[in-house]
Motif scaffolding. Sequence first.
Motif, PDB file in Angstrom:
ATOM      1  N   UNK A  68      -4.490   6.139   5.086  1.00  0.00           N
ATOM      2  CA  UNK A  68      -5.229   5.534   3.987  1.00  0.00           C
ATOM      3  C   UNK A  68      -5.907   4.271   4.509  1.00  0.00           C
ATOM      4  N   UNK A  69      -7.006   3.923   3.894  1.00  0.00           N
ATOM      5  CA  UNK A  69      -7.679   2.668   4.224  1.00  0.00           C
ATOM      6  C   UNK A  69      -7.821   1.844   2.955  1.00  0.00           C
ATOM      7  N   UNK A  70      -7.120   0.739   2.932  1.00  0.00           N
ATOM      8  CA  UNK A  70      -7.203  -0.163   1.794  1.00  0.00           C
ATOM      9  C   UNK A  70      -8.321  -1.162   2.007  1.00  0.00           C
ATOM     10  N   UNK A  71      -8.968  -1.520   0.916  1.00  0.00           N
ATOM     11  CA  UNK A  71     -10.011  -2.536   0.967  1.00  0.00           C
ATOM     12  C   UNK A  71      -9.679  -3.643  -0.019  1.00  0.00           C
ATOM     13  N   UNK A  72     -10.123  -4.827   0.307  1.00  0.00           N
ATOM     14  CA  UNK A  72      -9.934  -5.988  -0.561  1.00  0.00           C
ATOM     15  C   UNK A  72     -11.278  -6.709  -0.624  1.00  0.00           C
ATOM     16  N   UNK A  73     -11.937  -6.593  -1.761  1.00  0.00           N
ATOM     17  CA  UNK A  73     -13.239  -7.220  -1.936  1.00  0.00           C
ATOM     18  C   UNK A  73     -13.076  -8.585  -2.592  1.00  0.00           C
ATOM     19  N   UNK A  74     -13.770  -9.560  -2.052  1.00  0.00           N
ATOM     20  CA  UNK A  74     -13.652 -10.927  -2.557  1.00  0.00           C
ATOM     21  C   UNK A  74     -14.935 -11.373  -3.220  1.00  0.00           C
ATOM     22  N   UNK A  91     -15.153  -8.598   2.765  1.00  0.00           N
ATOM     23  CA  UNK A  91     -14.118  -7.605   2.499  1.00  0.00           C
ATOM     24  C   UNK A  91     -13.113  -7.592   3.637  1.00  0.00           C
ATOM     25  N   UNK A  92     -11.864  -7.353   3.270  1.00  0.00           N
ATOM     26  CA  UNK A  92     -10.790  -7.173   4.245  1.00  0.00           C
ATOM     27  C   UNK A  92     -10.254  -5.750   4.102  1.00  0.00           C
ATOM     28  N   UNK A  93      -9.920  -5.155   5.228  1.00  0.00           N
ATOM     29  CA  UNK A  93      -9.415  -3.795   5.209  1.00  0.00           C
ATOM     30  C   UNK A  93      -8.028  -3.729   5.843  1.00  0.00           C
ATOM     31  N   UNK A  94      -7.281  -2.733   5.427  1.00  0.00           N
ATOM     32  CA  UNK A  94      -6.021  -2.402   6.080  1.00  0.00           C
ATOM     33  C   UNK A  94      -6.027  -0.895   6.343  1.00  0.00           C
ATOM     34  N   UNK A  95      -6.228  -0.540   7.601  1.00  0.00           N
ATOM     35  CA  UNK A  95      -6.187   0.867   7.992  1.00  0.00           C
ATOM     36  C   UNK A  95      -4.740   1.247   8.255  1.00  0.00           C
ATOM     37  N   UNK A  96      -4.257   2.246   7.555  1.00  0.00           N
ATOM     38  CA  UNK A  96      -2.855   2.651   7.658  1.00  0.00           C
ATOM     39  C   UNK A  96      -2.790   4.092   8.155  1.00  0.00           C
ATOM     40  N   UNK A  97      -2.221   4.265   9.325  1.00  0.00           N
ATOM     41  CA  UNK A  97      -2.089   5.593   9.927  1.00  0.00           C
ATOM     42  C   UNK A  97      -0.624   5.974  10.058  1.00  0.00           C
ATOM     43  N   UNK A  98      -0.392   7.254  10.249  1.00  0.00           N
ATOM     44  CA  UNK A  98       0.966   7.776  10.427  1.00  0.00           C
ATOM     45  C   UNK A  98       1.894   7.218   9.357  1.00  0.00           C
ATOM     46  N   UNK A  99       1.484   7.361   8.120  1.00  0.00           N
ATOM     47  CA  UNK A  99       2.244   6.784   7.017  1.00  0.00           C
ATOM     48  C   UNK A  99       3.597   7.459   6.861  1.00  0.00           C
ATOM     49  N   UNK A 100       4.561   6.649   6.416  1.00  0.00           N
ATOM     50  CA  UNK A 100       5.926   7.110   6.211  1.00  0.00           C
ATOM     51  C   UNK A 100       6.313   6.876   4.750  1.00  0.00           C
TER      52      UNK A 100
END
Length: 126
Positions: free
Chosen positions: A18-24, A78-87
């Motif tokens: 998933x890729x989270x975004x944070x828009x300011x 914007x800030x992003x959080x790329x999340x791979x191989x999620x558990x």
Amino acid sequence: QVLLVESGGGLVQAGGSLRLSCAASGRTLSNYAMGWFRQAPGKEREFVATLSRNGGYWYYADSVKGRFTISKDNAKNTVHLQMNTLKPEDTGVYYCAASESDLPSTLRGPGGYVYWGQGTQVTVSS
């Protein structure tokens, strides 16, 4: 005043991404260090990742090292959080936050941040 709005959460199977975004809005994020935190039901909010104001320093919680990547797009504020191989243990509400400090010691805990988003739910199924 900085208004932060997260997006990109959802339901994903273990091993997915998933890729989270944070828009300011209100202020430019180039003036702030940014962080991501998460909170699972019944647990305290925990640190996930942080990125310094100029992008020269970043740090991750041990539980996400090598799987998550924080990045900042100053042009899009914007800030992003790329999340791979999620558990499944990554499940929780994810919050982005802005800090007026750039000291590494203050960026790894929620007390170092002054502006918070409302959070976005991430659910990882097994």
